[in-house]
Write an enzyme that holds these catalytic residues in place. Structure first.
Site, PDB file in Angstrom:
ATOM      1  N   ASP A   7       0.879  -1.163   0.000  1.00 37.41           N
ATOM      2  CA  ASP A   7       0.000   0.000   0.000  1.00 37.41           C
ATOM      3  C   ASP A   7       0.918   1.215   0.000  1.00 37.41           C
ATOM      4  O   ASP A   7       1.509   1.550   1.018  1.00 37.41           O
ATOM      5  CB  ASP A   7      -0.910   0.004   1.228  1.00 37.41           C
ATOM      6  CG  ASP A   7      -1.848   1.193   1.234  1.00 37.41           C
ATOM      7  OD1 ASP A   7      -2.464   1.482   0.194  1.00 37.41           O
ATOM      8  OD2 ASP A   7      -1.953   1.846   2.285  1.00 37.41           O
ATOM      9  N   GLU A  69      -1.308  -1.518  -4.855  1.00 37.15           N
ATOM     10  CA  GLU A  69      -2.521  -0.767  -5.120  1.00 37.15           C
ATOM     11  C   GLU A  69      -2.219   0.347  -6.109  1.00 37.15           C
ATOM     12  O   GLU A  69      -1.219   1.047  -5.980  1.00 37.15           O
ATOM     13  CB  GLU A  69      -3.056  -0.183  -3.808  1.00 37.15           C
ATOM     14  CG  GLU A  69      -4.419   0.440  -3.940  1.00 37.15           C
ATOM     15  CD  GLU A  69      -4.968   0.883  -2.608  1.00 37.15           C
ATOM     16  OE1 GLU A  69      -5.425   0.021  -1.843  1.00 37.15           O
ATOM     17  OE2 GLU A  69      -4.909   2.095  -2.331  1.00 37.15           O
ATOM     18  N   ASP A 146      -2.605   1.291   6.653  1.00 40.97           N
ATOM     19  CA  ASP A 146      -1.724   0.977   5.521  1.00 40.97           C
ATOM     20  C   ASP A 146      -1.328  -0.498   5.527  1.00 40.97           C
ATOM     21  O   ASP A 146      -1.173  -1.111   4.476  1.00 40.97           O
ATOM     22  CB  ASP A 146      -0.456   1.842   5.569  1.00 40.97           C
ATOM     23  CG  ASP A 146      -0.763   3.320   5.681  1.00 40.97           C
ATOM     24  OD1 ASP A 146      -0.869   3.982   4.648  1.00 40.97           O
ATOM     25  OD2 ASP A 146      -0.909   3.789   6.824  1.00 40.97           O
TER      26      ASP A 146
END
Length: 182
Positions: A7, A69, A146
């Site tokens: 992330d 992501e 996160d």
């Protein structure tokens, strides 16, 4: 198969590693990289911290693939630039090792893990804990979202990996004009 989920962020970067055997998901590890401690790091210091942190977990966890992501927005151009640089620094470590890299939009990650592309962060975190409950401590807490987001990205790839392999060509496609040197 073992996947490292990332992330990306310019202040915090979540890393989460998940393994699947058959249909059973197992937690391998997670880490939060604080890439701007104290809010005073230069961009080169941040990139170095990301590279070092990622290199360490790649060595320890030995994933066979990396999932990240996709970035879909930023508050302003400066934030977008910093986020892109952080994302690039994270990806270069995996690329240098020859690991395949897969990207997923946040909505696909949320849909896969929580059942809704509009799921809130706490819903995603609860589902990550449920999916990994066999190997993750019952009282496990994530320092920041996160980390659970990174684990969700890894789970998402493990759920979609067969589809990605089907869509990926087995040999590089020939582009018109290349054989003539154009």
């Amino acid at each position: 198969m073992r996947v490292l989920g990332i992330d990306p962020g310019s202040n915090f970067l979540g890393l989460g590693c998940v393994e699947v055997r058959g249909s059973a998901f197992s937690w391998v590890g997670h880490r939060l990289l604080k890439v701007n401690p104290g809010g005073k790091c230069t961009i080169s210091e941040r990139l170095k911290l990301i590279h070092e942190g990622l290199s360490e977990v790649l060595f320890i966890w030995k994933p066979s693939a990396v999932a990240i992501e996709e970035v879909f927005f930023a508050k302003n151009a400066q934030s977008a630039l910093k986020l892109g640089q952080a994302r690039g620094a994270a990806l270069v470590g995996a690329a240098v090792l020859g690991l395949p890299i897969f990207e997923y939009p946040a909505t696909v990650v949320k849909q896969t893990v929580a059942g809704s592309g509009r799921a809130e962060k706490d819903q995603v975190q609860r589902m990550v804990k449920a999916i990994l409950s066999r190997t993750l401590a019952k009282d496990a807490e994530f320092e920041r979202e996160d980390v659970s987001d990174a684990l969700a990205v890894a789970i998402c790839h493990l759920q979609h990996r067969h589809r990605k392999q089907i869509l990926r060509p087995s040999t590089p496609a020939k582009r018109p004009g290349l054989e003539r040197g154009l």
